[in-house]
Design a protein around this motif. Structure first.
Motif, PDB file in Angstrom:
ATOM      1  N   ARG A 339       0.841  -1.210   0.000  1.00  0.00           N
ATOM      2  CA  ARG A 339       0.000   0.000   0.000  1.00  0.00           C
ATOM      3  C   ARG A 339       0.870   1.252   0.000  1.00  0.00           C
ATOM      4  O   ARG A 339       0.586   2.232  -0.713  1.00  0.00           O
ATOM      5  N   ALA A 343      -0.237   2.389  -3.807  1.00  0.00           N
ATOM      6  CA  ALA A 343      -1.575   2.985  -3.767  1.00  0.00           C
ATOM      7  C   ALA A 343      -1.736   3.974  -4.923  1.00  0.00           C
ATOM      8  O   ALA A 343      -0.828   4.743  -5.225  1.00  0.00           O
ATOM      9  N   ARG A 344      -2.879   3.885  -5.576  1.00  0.00           N
ATOM     10  CA  ARG A 344      -3.259   4.756  -6.701  1.00  0.00           C
ATOM     11  C   ARG A 344      -2.511   4.434  -8.001  1.00  0.00           C
ATOM     12  O   ARG A 344      -2.702   5.127  -9.014  1.00  0.00           O
ATOM     13  N   ALA A 384      -5.011  -0.380  -3.101  1.00  0.00           N
ATOM     14  CA  ALA A 384      -5.287   0.939  -3.674  1.00  0.00           C
ATOM     15  C   ALA A 384      -5.435   2.013  -2.604  1.00  0.00           C
ATOM     16  O   ALA A 384      -5.408   3.213  -2.924  1.00  0.00           O
ATOM     17  N   GLU A 385      -5.583   1.628  -1.349  1.00  0.00           N
ATOM     18  CA  GLU A 385      -5.797   2.577  -0.266  1.00  0.00           C
ATOM     19  C   GLU A 385      -4.461   3.064   0.290  1.00  0.00           C
ATOM     20  O   GLU A 385      -3.647   2.262   0.767  1.00  0.00           O
ATOM     21  N   PRO A 386      -4.154   4.364   0.244  1.00  0.00           N
ATOM     22  CA  PRO A 386      -2.890   4.871   0.802  1.00  0.00           C
ATOM     23  C   PRO A 386      -2.729   4.471   2.266  1.00  0.00           C
ATOM     24  O   PRO A 386      -3.711   4.378   3.012  1.00  0.00           O
TER      25      PRO A 386
END
Length: 408
Positions: A339, A343-344, A384-386
């Motif tokens: 993460r 992430a993103r 995908a979550e920081p």
């Protein structure tokens, strides 16, 4: 499409407990081994701790990796093989007899590793060891290890100053590159085995930290300028646990010198023409092209500040690794490490960097691994979550202050 990632660590470590190597040694070395083992004192604290069996306890290892979301691993060595005083490829042997015994010790490790990989079919790609003092013996061991099913490839030792070995660009190693190219054996160069001895003064540790990855990077330009990839276009080089952010800048530098030397070779009677003489034909393609065609990076616990460089490195070149069971590895916080880095980042790119590329380079069967990942792998939504704040007791540099700086 599953909602979980298939995570393959391209950088893990294992080895047998010391006495468990004995059955894998040729019998003629058993008495010598017994005498050596009776007085040997292991210099590594982590190999004396209660957690040392992570190196050889197959069931524990599978359980902990699965709990961490990892379904397969590339297995580099970690424990001390027979007749070595310390880390196997960083210990020059003083005599021909020592070299002979250490060769026997490495072969014992390679045989053990083949059995260790067989204990978890399709989930381990073992990286076998050689020495460079006898290229003919190294070639024989490549063939033997490949036949034994060690898909992780060759661990290429360093040639640090003072080692007495020819530099890696030397044509002396051409039979080694030839057999690796012929058999499709990846050549791995892991950080830590290429640095020269630095002594015991307090500054030595800091200097080692500054220089150790640079000495490991040298394998890239040695093989490029030595023409190994021109002569053996199927040869594959993997640079592991050396970071990845350095790659774009170094490739630009190498391209500059490549172009400069090739151009100089065409100009007679100039000072630089002497440097370029004979190189133009020997080197072949520009280093950045060689990187695209032949090279990969075992980026290990990729730092967030490196991720924005992925297009310049090549998304298809990057292989993530947990470095299990080392303290600097991401276990037991691999999900948090992923993460923190990814992430993103688009899903298909994450899938390639944390599993797909390693499957392609090391020959893992995704049809076997994907169903396991569907049960234990991290979810796409999760990665995908920081991350925010890292785990308070995390020991990996992946979570170090400054490692989370992003350059978008």
């Amino acid at each position: 499409m599953t909602d979980r990632y298939t995570v393959i660590s391209a950088d893990c470590h294992a080895g047998a407990d010391l006495l468990d190597y004995r059955p894998y040694l040729e019998k003629r070395y058993h008495d010598e081994f017994d005498a050596w083992a009776a007085t040997y004192v292991n210099p590594y604290e982590d190999l004396l701790a209660d957690t040392a069996d992570r190196n050889w306890n197959s069931e524990r290892r599978l359980a902990e990796l699965e709990a961490d979301g990892i379904v397969a691993e590339v297995v580099f060595p970690n424990t001390v093989p027979p007749f070595f005083p310390s880390g196997s490829l960083m210990a020059p042997a003083p005599t021909a007899e020592d070299f002979e015994r250490r060769w026997a010790g490495l072969r014992a490790h390679n045989r053990w590793l083949a059995d260790f990989c067989t204990a978890a079919p399709g989930r381990r790609a073992g990286v076998f060891q050689i020495l460079l003092n006898d290229v003919e013996e190294a070639v024989k061991e490549v063939r033997s290890a490949a036949e034994a099913g060690l898909k992780g490839g060759l661990l290429l030792p360093g040639t640090p100053p003072g080692s007495g070995l020819p530099e890696l660009y030397s044509s002396a190693y051409d039979p080694l590159w030839a057999v690796c190219a012929e058999l499709g054996v990846p050549v791995n160069h892991h950080a830590g085995s290429a640095s020269p001895p630095l002594g015991d003064e307090p500054a030595a540790r800091a200097v080692f930290m500054v220089e150790t990855t640079w000495f490991s990077h040298r394998a890239l330009w040695h093989l490029v300028f030595g023409g190994a990839f021109r002569r053996h276009p199927e040869l594959r080089l993997v640079l592991t646990e050396q970071g990845s952010g350095w790659i774009p800048g170094v490739l630009e530098m190498l391209d500059y010198y490549h172009g400069r030397l090739v151009a100089a070779a065409t100009r007679a009677s100039t000072a630089e023409s002497k440097f370029g003489a004979g190189l133009a034909a020997r080197m072949g393609a520009a280093p950045s092209q060689v990187w695209r065609d032949n090279c990969f990076v075992g980026a290990s616990f990729m730092r967030p500040h490196e991720v924005p460089l992925r297009d310049r490195i090549g998304v298809d070149k990057i292989m993530w690794g947990s470095d299990y069971p080392h303290d600097e590895g991401t276990y037991p916080y691999t999900r948090e490490g992923l993460r923190n880095a990814y992430a993103r980042v688009p899903r298909d790119e994450v899938a390639a960097m944390i599993g797909g590329n390693a499957a392609r380079v090391y020959g893992f069967d995704l049809d076997l691994l994907d169903p396991i990942a569907a049960k234990v792998g991290p979810t796409v939504e999760e990665i995908a979550e920081p991350l925010g704040e890292p785990p308070a007791d995390a020991t990996s540099p992946a979570f170090a202050k400054g490692a989370s700086v992003r350059v978008w």
